[in-house]
Motif scaffolding. Structure first.
Motif, mmCIF file in Angstrom:
data_model
loop_
_atom_site.group_PDB
_atom_site.id
_atom_site.type_symbol
_atom_site.label_atom_id
_atom_site.label_comp_id
_atom_site.label_asym_id
_atom_site.label_seq_id
_atom_site.Cartn_x
_atom_site.Cartn_y
_atom_site.Cartn_z
ATOM 1 N N ILE A 1 38.451 -11.933 43.498
ATOM 2 C CA ILE A 1 38.943 -10.554 43.380
ATOM 3 C C ILE A 1 39.145 -10.214 41.913
ATOM 4 O O ILE A 1 39.808 -10.958 41.182
ATOM 5 N N GLY A 2 38.576 -9.097 41.485
ATOM 6 C CA GLY A 2 38.742 -8.623 40.122
ATOM 7 C C GLY A 2 39.968 -7.743 39.991
ATOM 8 O O GLY A 2 40.289 -6.965 40.900
ATOM 9 N N LEU A 3 40.653 -7.853 38.863
ATOM 10 C CA LEU A 3 41.894 -7.118 38.624
ATOM 11 C C LEU A 3 41.793 -6.358 37.315
ATOM 12 O O LEU A 3 41.397 -6.918 36.290
ATOM 13 N N THR A 4 42.183 -5.081 37.331
ATOM 14 C CA THR A 4 42.080 -4.280 36.122
ATOM 15 C C THR A 4 43.117 -3.174 36.153
ATOM 16 O O THR A 4 43.837 -2.990 37.139
ATOM 17 N N MET A 5 43.210 -2.423 35.043
ATOM 18 C CA MET A 5 44.203 -1.363 34.959
ATOM 19 C C MET A 5 43.688 -0.096 35.639
ATOM 20 O O MET A 5 42.492 0.089 35.826
ATOM 21 N N GLU A 6 44.622 0.787 35.988
ATOM 22 C CA GLU A 6 44.249 2.016 36.693
ATOM 23 C C GLU A 6 43.439 2.961 35.823
ATOM 24 O O GLU A 6 42.499 3.600 36.299
ATOM 25 N N ARG A 7 43.800 3.069 34.547
ATOM 26 C CA ARG A 7 43.201 4.089 33.690
ATOM 27 C C ARG A 7 42.038 3.508 32.879
ATOM 28 O O ARG A 7 42.192 2.533 32.168
ATOM 29 N N GLY A 8 40.848 4.119 33.047
ATOM 30 C CA GLY A 8 39.694 3.680 32.279
ATOM 31 C C GLY A 8 39.056 2.401 32.760
ATOM 32 O O GLY A 8 38.524 1.631 31.961
ATOM 33 N N ALA A 9 39.097 2.154 34.068
ATOM 34 C CA ALA A 9 38.533 0.923 34.639
ATOM 35 C C ALA A 9 37.025 1.098 34.824
ATOM 36 O O ALA A 9 36.552 1.563 35.863
ATOM 37 N N ALA A 10 36.256 0.706 33.821
ATOM 38 C CA ALA A 10 34.827 1.021 33.795
ATOM 39 C C ALA A 10 34.031 0.318 34.887
ATOM 40 O O ALA A 10 33.174 0.929 35.524
ATOM 41 N N MET A 11 34.290 -0.969 35.113
ATOM 42 C CA MET A 11 33.524 -1.672 36.137
ATOM 43 C C MET A 11 33.842 -1.129 37.520
ATOM 44 O O MET A 11 32.939 -0.962 38.356
ATOM 45 N N LYS A 12 35.098 -0.842 37.789
ATOM 46 C CA LYS A 12 35.477 -0.275 39.084
ATOM 47 C C LYS A 12 34.782 1.065 39.307
ATOM 48 O O LYS A 12 34.211 1.320 40.373
ATOM 49 N N ALA A 13 34.801 1.936 38.300
ATOM 50 C CA ALA A 13 34.144 3.234 38.422
ATOM 51 C C ALA A 13 32.645 3.070 38.626
ATOM 52 O O ALA A 13 32.018 3.796 39.417
ATOM 53 N N SER A 14 32.054 2.103 37.944
ATOM 54 C CA SER A 14 30.618 1.869 38.067
ATOM 55 C C SER A 14 30.264 1.319 39.442
ATOM 56 O O SER A 14 29.267 1.730 40.059
ATOM 57 N N LEU A 15 31.067 0.389 39.942
ATOM 58 C CA LEU A 15 30.822 -0.145 41.282
ATOM 59 C C LEU A 15 30.940 0.952 42.332
ATOM 60 O O LEU A 15 30.132 1.026 43.270
ATOM 61 N N ASP A 16 31.925 1.823 42.171
ATOM 62 C CA ASP A 16 32.097 2.930 43.121
ATOM 63 C C ASP A 16 30.922 3.908 43.061
ATOM 64 O O ASP A 16 30.523 4.477 44.082
ATOM 65 N N ALA A 17 30.363 4.094 41.849
ATOM 66 C CA ALA A 17 29.267 5.047 41.661
ATOM 67 C C ALA A 17 27.908 4.459 42.029
ATOM 68 O O ALA A 17 26.927 5.197 42.144
ATOM 69 N N GLY A 18 27.838 3.134 42.184
ATOM 70 C CA GLY A 18 26.576 2.487 42.496
ATOM 71 C C GLY A 18 25.722 2.172 41.289
ATOM 72 O O GLY A 18 24.571 1.740 41.422
ATOM 73 N N GLY A 19 26.263 2.370 40.089
ATOM 74 C CA GLY A 19 25.549 2.066 38.852
ATOM 75 C C GLY A 19 26.457 2.304 37.667
ATOM 76 O O GLY A 19 27.506 2.950 37.793
ATOM 77 N N PRO A 20 26.097 1.784 36.495
ATOM 78 C CA PRO A 20 26.950 1.936 35.322
ATOM 79 C C PRO A 20 27.202 3.401 34.970
ATOM 80 O O PRO A 20 26.275 4.221 34.966
ATOM 81 N N VAL A 21 28.456 3.726 34.690
ATOM 82 C CA VAL A 21 28.841 5.076 34.291
ATOM 83 C C VAL A 21 29.736 4.999 33.060
ATOM 84 O O VAL A 21 30.354 3.970 32.778
ATOM 85 N N LEU A 22 29.814 6.101 32.330
ATOM 86 C CA LEU A 22 30.723 6.210 31.207
ATOM 87 C C LEU A 22 32.120 6.542 31.703
ATOM 88 O O LEU A 22 32.283 7.292 32.671
ATOM 89 N N VAL A 23 33.129 5.991 31.054
ATOM 90 C CA VAL A 23 34.518 6.318 31.375
ATOM 91 C C VAL A 23 35.260 6.621 30.081
ATOM 92 O O VAL A 23 34.904 6.128 29.013
ATOM 93 N N GLU A 24 36.289 7.431 30.200
ATOM 94 C CA GLU A 24 37.146 7.694 29.056
ATOM 95 C C GLU A 24 38.091 6.515 28.873
ATOM 96 O O GLU A 24 38.621 5.981 29.849
ATOM 97 N N GLU A 25 38.292 6.099 27.632
ATOM 98 C CA GLU A 25 39.212 4.998 27.346
ATOM 99 C C GLU A 25 40.605 5.533 27.052
ATOM 100 O O GLU A 25 40.754 6.576 26.411
#
Length: 328
Positions: free
Chosen positions: A199-223
């Motif tokens: 299980i991967g663990l990360t912070m709520e704000r700016g979680a790039a891998m989580k956002a990318s996994l949800d989107a089905g591919g790499p996406v840009l996120v605000e840091e």
């Protein structure tokens, strides 16, 4: 994807250059969770984080000619420190590009190790643009923080050590940013213990891998500033290794608030007698906040780093507001 043979080869390559860190029982967390909990003390590495494994493996894979050209990377701090250390050990030189969000204590340690430090922009993506310019114009060899086979294989040696120390491990909790650590550990653990959950663990704000996994591919996120500053930054829109591996092998990704991360840092200090940075404390944070939906033991969690500003650490353990504007 990186395979077990790649990770075993990396282990043979880096032995003698890194510490094989202990995995110790946590009576306090075991009592809280009702299952055996072991702490993989990766913050005991020479440079204060797990990053030394991947950086050392990548440096040792280079030819003498490549080392002579010098290496370059973008970093949120810990990879830069590890790469600078590994480069100096083989007579090479590192250039590390970091954004203005990287804490000064991490920047100063990279400089202390003799690297050429470039502070560029307000995000990891801004720093990466400078890396690519230096590769194109100066011929430096890029060794990225996570999306590189040798980096992932080096981090995967942690997974080998977890299974050796805890053969019946059932759940492994791993900090998740660009995915080098999570991908490597998952590749090793799943190869040896296919039924174990990672299980991967990360912070709520700016979680790039989580956002990318949800989107089905790499996406840009605000840091955003975070106590888990080492988990910031994007995964790269042209990600070649870690996205696919994390998508295939991670069983879940759990998000943690700044308050929960701060509680993990405090527990580590008060109950485990360990000083951890925010990224290193996310496993503890997830357990004490009861964020793992189905927890099966034995559990191993990776304490990935200790490189926190000590003034901030004192404020957190004393329950004061932290420097990222969040109540702790």
């Amino acid at each position: 994807m990186i395979g077990l043979n790649d990770i075993q080869d990396a282990r043979s390559r880096i032995v003698g250059h890194i510490i094989s860190t202990p995995l110790v029982c946590s009576p306090a967390l075991s009592d809280i969770c009702g299952v055996a909990v072991g702490l993989k003390l990766e913050h005991y590495q020479t440079t204060g984080s797990f990053k030394l494994r991947g950086a050392t493996n990548a440096i040792l894979e280079l030819s003498e000619a490549e080392r002579a050209r010098g290496v370059v990377a973008a970093s949120t701090g810990n990879h830069g420190r590890a790469l600078s250390h590994a480069a100096r050990a083989v007579g090479s030189r590192a250039t590390i590009c970091m954004s203005r969000l990287v804490p000064e204590n991490k920047v100063s340690e990279v400089r202390r190790l003799g690297a050429d430090v470039r502070i560029i922009g307000n995000s990891q993506d801004d720093a990466q643009e400078e890396v690519e310019r230096l590769v194109a114009e100066n011929g430096l060899v890029m060794l990225p923080a996570f999306d590189h086979p040798a980096i992932v294989a080096g981090q995967g040696t942690i997974g080998l050590e977890i299974v050796e120390a805890m053969p019946d491990v059932t759940t492994v909790l791993v900090p998740l940013s660009g995915g080098g650590l999570a991908a490597g550990v998952a590749a090793a653990v799943k190869a040896l213990r296919p039924n174990a959950k990672v299980i991967g663990l990360t912070m709520e704000r700016g979680a790039a891998m989580k956002a990318s996994l949800d989107a089905g591919g790499p996406v840009l996120v605000e840091e955003f500033p975070s106590l888990a500053d080492s988990l910031g930054g994007g995964i790269g829109l042209d990600n070649k290794v870690t996205f696919a591996t994390c998508r295939a092998l991670l069983d879940d990704v759990v998000l943690l608030s700044e308050r929960e991360i701060a509680a993990g840092i405090r527990h580590a200090y008060a109950r485990e007698r360990e000083i951890l940075e925010g990224a290193g404390a996310v496993g503890i944070a997830a357990l004490i906040a009861n964020k793992i939906a189905v927890l099966r033991g034995p559990v191993a969690l990776v304490l990935s780093g200790r490189n926190i500003d000590m003034d901030m650490h004192r404020r957190i353990v004393n329950g004061m507001s932290n420097s990222v504007g969040q109540e702790t």
